[in-house]
Motif scaffolding. Structure first.
Motif, PDB file in Angstrom:
ATOM      1  N   ALA A   1       2.407   8.979  13.069  1.00 28.75           N
ATOM      2  CA  ALA A   1       1.951   8.421  11.793  1.00 28.75           C
ATOM      3  C   ALA A   1       1.123   7.163  12.014  1.00 28.75           C
ATOM      4  O   ALA A   1       0.069   6.956  11.367  1.00 28.75           O
ATOM      5  CB  ALA A   1       3.153   8.127  10.908  1.00 28.75           C
ATOM      6  N   ALA A   2       1.563   6.313  12.929  1.00 28.21           N
ATOM      7  CA  ALA A   2       0.817   5.078  13.190  1.00 28.21           C
ATOM      8  C   ALA A   2      -0.548   5.389  13.793  1.00 28.21           C
ATOM      9  O   ALA A   2      -1.549   4.720  13.478  1.00 28.21           O
ATOM     10  CB  ALA A   2       1.626   4.186  14.131  1.00 28.21           C
ATOM     11  N   GLN A   3      -0.607   6.388  14.642  1.00 27.27           N
ATOM     12  CA  GLN A   3      -1.889   6.773  15.234  1.00 27.27           C
ATOM     13  C   GLN A   3      -2.835   7.341  14.162  1.00 27.27           C
ATOM     14  O   GLN A   3      -4.045   7.052  14.175  1.00 27.27           O
ATOM     15  CB  GLN A   3      -1.647   7.818  16.336  1.00 27.27           C
ATOM     16  N   HIS A   4      -2.280   8.094  13.233  1.00 26.22           N
ATOM     17  CA  HIS A   4      -3.100   8.638  12.142  1.00 26.22           C
ATOM     18  C   HIS A   4      -3.639   7.504  11.264  1.00 26.22           C
ATOM     19  O   HIS A   4      -4.836   7.513  10.895  1.00 26.22           O
ATOM     20  CB  HIS A   4      -2.263   9.613  11.312  1.00 26.22           C
ATOM     21  N   ARG A   5      -2.791   6.525  10.915  1.00 21.30           N
ATOM     22  CA  ARG A   5      -3.256   5.407  10.091  1.00 21.30           C
ATOM     23  C   ARG A   5      -4.326   4.598  10.813  1.00 21.30           C
ATOM     24  O   ARG A   5      -5.278   4.099  10.211  1.00 21.30           O
ATOM     25  CB  ARG A   5      -2.073   4.511   9.701  1.00 21.30           C
ATOM     26  N   LEU A   6      -4.174   4.471  12.108  1.00 23.19           N
ATOM     27  CA  LEU A   6      -5.168   3.736  12.875  1.00 23.19           C
ATOM     28  C   LEU A   6      -6.503   4.479  12.871  1.00 23.19           C
ATOM     29  O   LEU A   6      -7.574   3.866  12.730  1.00 23.19           O
ATOM     30  CB  LEU A   6      -4.680   3.537  14.311  1.00 23.19           C
ATOM     31  N   THR A   7      -6.434   5.803  13.015  1.00 30.16           N
ATOM     32  CA  THR A   7      -7.682   6.592  12.983  1.00 30.16           C
ATOM     33  C   THR A   7      -8.385   6.443  11.629  1.00 30.16           C
ATOM     34  O   THR A   7      -9.619   6.270  11.563  1.00 30.16           O
ATOM     35  CB  THR A   7      -7.363   8.062  13.265  1.00 30.16           C
ATOM     36  N   PHE A   8      -7.616   6.493  10.565  1.00 30.19           N
ATOM     37  CA  PHE A   8      -8.194   6.325   9.228  1.00 30.19           C
ATOM     38  C   PHE A   8      -8.792   4.930   9.056  1.00 30.19           C
ATOM     39  O   PHE A   8      -9.896   4.756   8.521  1.00 30.19           O
ATOM     40  CB  PHE A   8      -7.129   6.577   8.162  1.00 30.19           C
ATOM     41  N   ALA A   9      -8.062   3.894   9.527  1.00 32.47           N
ATOM     42  CA  ALA A   9      -8.556   2.520   9.388  1.00 32.47           C
ATOM     43  C   ALA A   9      -9.833   2.328  10.194  1.00 32.47           C
ATOM     44  O   ALA A   9     -10.753   1.603   9.772  1.00 32.47           O
ATOM     45  CB  ALA A   9      -7.484   1.541   9.837  1.00 32.47           C
ATOM     46  N   GLU A  10      -9.920   2.976  11.358  1.00 34.17           N
ATOM     47  CA  GLU A  10     -11.119   2.861  12.178  1.00 34.17           C
ATOM     48  C   GLU A  10     -12.314   3.536  11.492  1.00 34.17           C
ATOM     49  O   GLU A  10     -13.443   2.992  11.486  1.00 34.17           O
ATOM     50  CB  GLU A  10     -10.861   3.495  13.543  1.00 34.17           C
ATOM     51  N   GLN A  11     -12.088   4.693  10.895  1.00 34.73           N
ATOM     52  CA  GLN A  11     -13.170   5.388  10.183  1.00 34.73           C
ATOM     53  C   GLN A  11     -13.625   4.590   8.954  1.00 34.73           C
ATOM     54  O   GLN A  11     -14.841   4.482   8.675  1.00 34.73           O
ATOM     55  CB  GLN A  11     -12.695   6.782   9.755  1.00 34.73           C
ATOM     56  N   GLN A  12     -12.666   4.018   8.242  1.00 30.09           N
ATOM     57  CA  GLN A  12     -13.018   3.220   7.062  1.00 30.09           C
ATOM     58  C   GLN A  12     -13.808   1.983   7.458  1.00 30.09           C
ATOM     59  O   GLN A  12     -14.768   1.582   6.758  1.00 30.09           O
ATOM     60  CB  GLN A  12     -11.736   2.817   6.319  1.00 30.09           C
ATOM     61  N   LEU A  13     -13.453   1.391   8.590  1.00 29.77           N
ATOM     62  CA  LEU A  13     -14.181   0.214   9.055  1.00 29.77           C
ATOM     63  C   LEU A  13     -15.609   0.581   9.421  1.00 29.77           C
ATOM     64  O   LEU A  13     -16.557  -0.170   9.114  1.00 29.77           O
ATOM     65  CB  LEU A  13     -13.474  -0.401  10.252  1.00 29.77           C
ATOM     66  N   ASP A  14     -15.824   1.731  10.034  1.00 31.71           N
ATOM     67  CA  ASP A  14     -17.188   2.161  10.369  1.00 31.71           C
ATOM     68  C   ASP A  14     -18.025   2.375   9.104  1.00 31.71           C
ATOM     69  O   ASP A  14     -19.199   1.983   9.051  1.00 31.71           O
ATOM     70  CB  ASP A  14     -17.136   3.449  11.194  1.00 31.71           C
ATOM     71  N   ARG A  15     -17.430   3.001   8.071  1.00 36.00           N
ATOM     72  CA  ARG A  15     -18.170   3.228   6.833  1.00 36.00           C
ATOM     73  C   ARG A  15     -18.534   1.913   6.143  1.00 36.00           C
ATOM     74  O   ARG A  15     -19.662   1.707   5.687  1.00 36.00           O
ATOM     75  CB  ARG A  15     -17.343   4.109   5.895  1.00 36.00           C
ATOM     76  N   ASP A  16     -17.556   0.999   6.106  1.00 35.65           N
ATOM     77  CA  ASP A  16     -17.805  -0.270   5.408  1.00 35.65           C
ATOM     78  C   ASP A  16     -18.826  -1.118   6.153  1.00 35.65           C
ATOM     79  O   ASP A  16     -19.617  -1.851   5.531  1.00 35.65           O
ATOM     80  CB  ASP A  16     -16.510  -1.045   5.242  1.00 35.65           C
ATOM     81  N   ARG A  17     -18.852  -1.047   7.458  1.00 29.38           N
ATOM     82  CA  ARG A  17     -19.877  -1.796   8.200  1.00 29.38           C
ATOM     83  C   ARG A  17     -21.273  -1.244   7.886  1.00 29.38           C
ATOM     84  O   ARG A  17     -22.236  -2.010   7.726  1.00 29.38           O
ATOM     85  CB  ARG A  17     -19.587  -1.709   9.700  1.00 29.38           C
ATOM     86  N   ALA A  18     -21.358   0.069   7.834  1.00 30.83           N
ATOM     87  CA  ALA A  18     -22.672   0.671   7.502  1.00 30.83           C
ATOM     88  C   ALA A  18     -23.101   0.306   6.094  1.00 30.83           C
ATOM     89  O   ALA A  18     -24.291  -0.010   5.832  1.00 30.83           O
ATOM     90  CB  ALA A  18     -22.588   2.178   7.664  1.00 30.83           C
ATOM     91  N   GLN A  19     -22.171   0.306   5.156  1.00 27.91           N
ATOM     92  CA  GLN A  19     -22.504  -0.052   3.781  1.00 27.91           C
ATOM     93  C   GLN A  19     -22.807  -1.546   3.651  1.00 27.91           C
ATOM     94  O   GLN A  19     -23.671  -1.951   2.846  1.00 27.91           O
ATOM     95  CB  GLN A  19     -21.360   0.325   2.829  1.00 27.91           C
ATOM     96  N   ALA A  20     -22.143  -2.369   4.439  1.00 23.21           N
ATOM     97  CA  ALA A  20     -22.399  -3.808   4.372  1.00 23.21           C
ATOM     98  C   ALA A  20     -23.799  -4.125   4.872  1.00 23.21           C
ATOM     99  O   ALA A  20     -24.453  -5.058   4.388  1.00 23.21           O
ATOM    100  CB  ALA A  20     -21.360  -4.558   5.199  1.00 23.21           C
TER     101      ALA A  20
END
Length: 368
Positions: A106-125
């Motif tokens: 579960a922790a690995q899955h949350r980390l994968t999601f957080a990493e993907q969200q960070l990539d999207r937000d950096r591109a949008q920023a």
């Protein structure tokens, strides 16, 4: 009548011849076991009782609590390094490990999601589609997910070790000297299950009186005899000498290491530890060590049988015994270096009897 006289004459002649034959017979001297004695080259300071012990002996225990379900070895068994000697019930530890594994996924899955969200937000920023505050929140969520994943990884590793700790293995080769827990018993962490004496170097333990302290030090040589191993002496040296006396016996514990112990030396054997005076060579007043079987008594005085060299007759010689040991005596006065002393059968001979001195068949049986 004539034949009767002839027969009587012949009978008398035969009887007279037999009588002369018996008179001509000479009884050979009795053989006695005797040896030539010499003064001790190193006078004995003391002979102390001791015990054979392993250099290292450690208790073996589990690191975790649990119910003991398997014991593979018993008292007196020999173990090798890596042997599995006992097991705890692993059910609870395995269930905890399975739970930790699920948390890790579960922790690995949350980390994968957080990493993907960070990539999207950096591109949008970069396109100024989101605010800086929103990007910072995404970065914070990613860092928290990494930390939580690392924490679960460590927890998983800890619980994995807990499962391994349900198996008790021998860390060193040795012999099981005690069993301290029974199958089915609930054990606390660190509670001893076995005691194992390590194979290898062997120590002799003895208690030294304070009168000998000045003559002994670490490295002092000693001679060891084992009542269970006749005819052999072992070289040893003092490895450790206690700096303080035992409050009960007022003696000092000494640990001696056998230089070359053989397979015949077993733990727990009794030993006789002889410390010799190494200050000088043999002197005219040095004692003579004899087997205890040579000791006789003239009245209440100790004595030994000496074979006179001039006529091979026995002479009962009073002696002064300076020390009595289990198998030997130390004669301080009464004997001269080079005399022959009877070692066995001292109660079956008599003074003035002519004997034939023979050496022992097995000299080690009478070794002093």
């Amino acid at each position: 009548m004539r034949w009767h006289r002839i027969m009587l004459t012949m009978s008398g002649a035969l009887a007279l011849a037999a009588c002369h034959a018996r008179e001509a017979e000479v009884t050979p001297p009795r053989a006695v076991i005797a040896v030539t004695v010499h003064r001790d080259s190193r006078p004995v300071l003391a002979t102390l009782p001791g015990e054979v012990n392993a250099r290292y002996a450690t208790p073996l225990s589990f690191r975790i609590a649990g119910k003991l379900i398997v014991r593979n070895v018993h008292l007196g068994d020999t173990v090798k390094a890596g042997d599995v000697i006992a097991r705890l019930d692993p059910d609870d530890a395995q269930r905890s490990l399975a739970s930790a594994q699920a948390q890790l996924m579960a922790a690995q899955h949350r980390l994968t999601f957080a990493e993907q969200q960070l990539d999207r937000d950096r591109a949008q920023a970069q396109e100024q589609l989101i605010s800086t505050a929103q990007l910072e929140q995404t970065q914070d969520a990613y860092v928290a997910a990494v930390a939580q994943r690392d924490q679960v990884v460590e927890q998983f590793a800890l619980l994995k070790n807990q499962v391994q700790y349900t198996t008790l293995t021998a860390e060193h080769a040795g012999v099981v000297t005690s069993e301290d827990a029974d199958t089915g018993q609930n054990l606390a962490p660190g509670q001893a299950v076995y005691h194992v004496a390590w194979s290898g170097e062997v120590d002799i333990l003895c208690d030294v009186p304070e009168s000998l302290l000045k003559a002994l030090a670490v490295g002092s040589a000693a001679s060891i005899s084992l009542p269970a191993v006749t005819g052999r002496r072992y070289a040893a040296h003092v490895r450790e000498l206690s700096p303080a006396a035992d409050p009960g016996s007022r003696t000092y514990r000494a640990k001696l290491t056998l230089d070359a112990p053989g397979p015949e030396v077993h733990l727990g054997m009794t030993a006789n530890v002889t410390f010799a005076d190494t200050a000088g060579e043999a002197q005219a007043d040095d004692p003579i060590t004899l087997p205890a079987t040579a000791l006789f008594h003239e009245g209440n005085a100790p004595a030994v049988w000496v074979v006179r060299p001039r006529d091979q007759a026995l002479e009962l010689r009073r002696v002064q015994v300076g020390r009595y040991d289990d198998r030997t005596i130390s004669v301080s006065q009464g004997l001269t270096d080079g005399e022959r002393v009877v070692l066995q059968g001292v109660h079956t001979v008599s003074a003035g009897e002519t004997v034939r001195a023979v050496a022992p068949l097995h000299p080690e049986d009478f070794a002093s």
